[in-house]
Design an enzyme around this catalytic site. Structure first.
Site, short mmCIF file in Angstrom:
data_model
loop_
_atom_site.label_atom_id
_atom_site.label_comp_id
_atom_site.label_asym_id
_atom_site.label_seq_id
_atom_site.Cartn_x
_atom_site.Cartn_y
_atom_site.Cartn_z
N GLU A 29 36.05 49.00 48.15
CA GLU A 29 36.62 50.30 47.77
C GLU A 29 36.62 51.23 48.97
O GLU A 29 35.78 51.10 49.87
CB GLU A 29 35.77 50.89 46.63
CG GLU A 29 36.26 52.25 46.15
CD GLU A 29 35.66 52.67 44.81
OE1 GLU A 29 34.69 52.03 44.35
OE2 GLU A 29 36.17 53.65 44.22
N ASN A 175 41.22 51.45 36.12
CA ASN A 175 39.79 51.13 36.31
C ASN A 175 38.95 52.12 35.52
O ASN A 175 39.20 53.34 35.57
CB ASN A 175 39.43 51.26 37.80
CG ASN A 175 37.93 51.19 38.05
OD1 ASN A 175 37.35 50.12 38.01
ND2 ASN A 175 37.31 52.35 38.31
N GLU A 176 37.99 51.63 34.80
CA GLU A 176 37.08 52.49 34.03
C GLU A 176 37.85 53.63 33.37
O GLU A 176 37.53 54.81 33.53
CB GLU A 176 35.93 53.01 34.92
CG GLU A 176 35.05 51.88 35.44
CD GLU A 176 33.72 52.30 36.04
OE1 GLU A 176 33.47 53.51 36.19
OE2 GLU A 176 32.92 51.40 36.36
N TYR A 248 26.28 47.52 36.02
CA TYR A 248 25.39 47.76 37.15
C TYR A 248 23.95 47.74 36.64
O TYR A 248 23.63 48.41 35.66
CB TYR A 248 25.68 49.13 37.78
CG TYR A 248 26.96 49.13 38.58
CD1 TYR A 248 26.99 48.58 39.86
CD2 TYR A 248 28.14 49.65 38.06
CE1 TYR A 248 28.16 48.56 40.60
CE2 TYR A 248 29.31 49.64 38.81
CZ TYR A 248 29.31 49.09 40.08
OH TYR A 248 30.47 49.07 40.80
N GLU A 308 33.05 44.46 38.33
CA GLU A 308 32.04 45.23 39.08
C GLU A 308 30.67 44.87 38.52
O GLU A 308 30.43 45.03 37.31
CB GLU A 308 32.27 46.74 38.96
CG GLU A 308 33.51 47.20 39.71
CD GLU A 308 33.68 48.71 39.75
OE1 GLU A 308 32.66 49.43 39.71
OE2 GLU A 308 34.84 49.16 39.81
N GLN A 357 29.31 46.16 46.24
CA GLN A 357 30.58 45.92 46.90
C GLN A 357 30.35 45.07 48.13
O GLN A 357 29.22 44.91 48.55
CB GLN A 357 31.24 47.23 47.27
CG GLN A 357 31.53 48.11 46.04
CD GLN A 357 32.44 49.30 46.36
OE1 GLN A 357 32.97 49.44 47.44
NE2 GLN A 357 32.58 50.21 45.38
#
Ligand code: AHR
Length: 506
Positions: A29, A175-176, A248, A308, A357
């Protein structure tokens, strides 16, 4: 029963599904020093580069056979306008990256990203802007990249140096979208997803793989609505190929009991347990999201795309907070191995995953410090796991010796086995106990003999908090491992605390 001895059986005669190599994917990103410095240094940089892309990083990514790279975000994707990143570099739009509070020069744009993918030898995964963009903008990006010359947009691509279509097949549609991508309700996003994907064209041989924004962590209601609304044949239900999931292990999201970001390199036994238990919680997430998907898509056409994942700690105080830079220990390597094992265990539904990432940000593979490059402990895990890419999963059974703590449970040893196209069998073992060794016995059903280990490697650390830095780049590194013996058809290996071991048999 000896508590420090575990027997596993590998059923070499019961082939399971293929382990999609795309579950070993990466994510880059425009955030912190991931793209600028980590990947892009520019053609005039004294750091060795090919067309502005740093050569040490490309070589390190090639070495772990990165299958795909997701870009440009993340949250940044829903603020990104691709036309700002094409054409002569000196004329590109210099602007603020509102998402991460940095200056964005747009020097690294679409062509540079696709050059990176070509140099690394991986497939691109582009996340389109649904949050602040338009249907027209996203469909034009697809045409610009994938249409043969002869249209205004494909001719523009050719004028910018690439006459042949790029054939980008993996597309994230936002995204999200429940958060930074537009704070939408699932019902609203489902409508938007169908509207956008309906206009993203298949050009020539490139049939698109369209990935919808999926749930955060345990938001099963989101999965239910998107699956219901995007598989309904009345709504041209075939447009969704993948549903994303973000998880996460950051101590803030479920199953966190006392939410807090933890330091990356200072931890005690309770912190170790918390990270491992949060990592293993992914098993429940994958099981429950899969069950919902199975009800709406019993043929399992739609993949679960964990685009992710990773550990998210307090940022390292030596860098600005918005860089999301954190150091890494053997704890993160063990966590990465557990996570990859779970993706493989759920290979019937998990079609792709991207660790967040790739460089300098969160659970990275690589750190750069100016002209120096360091491989992280997790880079070594991905290295050890390369034999599993596109191999056939073999069942492994045994007592996992689940450890239950305040924050959840996790296994003492997690094992994965697979058979590659050349017939070789690889077993990876992740040992989560930070203080005690364990002896593992492996038996193989359906194999004529297991007398000859082709290769063995092990990743461990002298101290749990050891880190790799420019001065000590190989403090946590994998080493050849041959310290196992055979008792007839049984293989016996003693694993030190907190390690990942791999062995392959011809
Ligand atoms: O990876 C950092 C950020 O985490 C991404 O931009 C976003 O998608 C997620 O919340």
């Amino acid at each position: 029963m000896n508590p420090d001895r575990i027997a596993f059986a590998v059923a070499a005669d019961q082939p399971g599904p293929k382990i999609n190599r795309h579950i070993f994917g990466q994510f880059a990103e425009h955030l912190g020093r991931c793209v600028y410095e980590g990947i892009w240094v520019g053609e005039d940089s004294p750091i060795p580069n090919v067309r502005g892309l740093r050569s040490d990083v490309v070589a390190a990514l090639r070495a772990i056979k990165v299958p795909n790279l997701r870009w440009p975000g993340g949250c940044f994707a829903d603020a990104y306008h691709w036309r700002n990143g094409i054409g002569p570099r000196e004329k590109r739009h210099r602007m603020r990256n509102d998402t991460w509070g940095q200056i964005e020069t747009n020097a690294f744009g679409t062509h540079e990203f696709l050059d990176l993918c070509a140099q690394v030898g991986c497939e691109p995964v582009i996340c389109g802007n649904l949050g602040s963009g338009t249907v027209q903008e996203m469909r034009d990006w697809v045409e610009y990249l994938n249409a043969p010359v002869g249209t205004v947009l494909s001719n523009e691509r050719a004028a910018n140096g690439h006459p042949a279509p790029y054939g980008v097949r993996f597309w994230g549609v936002g995204n999200e979208s429940w958060g930074c991508g537009g704070v939408m309700r699932p019902e609203y996003y489902a409508d938007e997803f169908r509207r956008y994907s309906n206009f993203l064209g298949n050009y020539e041989k490139t049939r698109l793989y369209r990935i919808a924004t999926g749930p955060a962590v345990d938001d099963y209601a989101w999965t239910e609505v998107i699956m219901r609304e995007c598989t309904n044949p009345r709504f041209n239900g075939a447009v969704m190929d993948g549903l994303s999931l973000h998880y996460y292990m950051n101590g803030l999201t479920p199953p966190a009991k006392a939410p807090r970001l933890m330091p990356a390199t200072k931890f005690d036994a309770a912190d170790w347990n918390r990270v491992m238990a949060h990592g293993w919680f992914l098993d429940e997430l994958l099981t429950k999201h899969t069950a919902i998907m199975d009800r709406h898509d019993p043929q399992r056409r739609i993949g679960l795309v964990v685009d992710e994942w990773g550990a998210w700690y307090e940022n390292d105080p030596s860098h600005p907070a918005n860089e999301l830079y954190q150091q890494q220990t053997i704890r993160d390597a063990v966590l990465a191995a557990l996570t990859l094992n779970l993706f493989i265990a759920h290979a019937e539904r998990v079609s792709m995953a991207n660790v967040a990432q790739v460089i300098n940000v969160l659970h990275a593979m690589i750190f750069t410090f100016g002209d120096k490059m360091v491989r992280t402990p997790s880079w070594h895990v991905f290295d050890l796991y390369t034999p599993h890419q596109d191999a056939i999963r073999l069942p492994v059974t045994g007592d996992l010796q689940m450890r239950t703590h305040e924050d959840g449970a996790y296994p003492r040893v997690s094992a994965t086995a697979s058979r590659a196209a050349d017939g070789s069998i690889t077993v990876t073992l992740a040992h989560t106990d930070p203080t005690k060794p364990v002896t593992v016995e492996l038996t193989f059903a359906g194999l004529p003999a297991v007398g000859s280990a082709k290769a063995g490697r092990m990743l461990t650390a002298s101290a749990l908090t050891d880190i790799n830095t420019p001065d000590t780049p190989n403090r946590v590194t994998s080493v050849p491992w041959t310290d196992f013996s055979f008792d007839g058809a049984k293989l016996i290996a003693t694993l030190p605390p907190a390690c990942i071991a791999v062995m392959s048999f011809a």
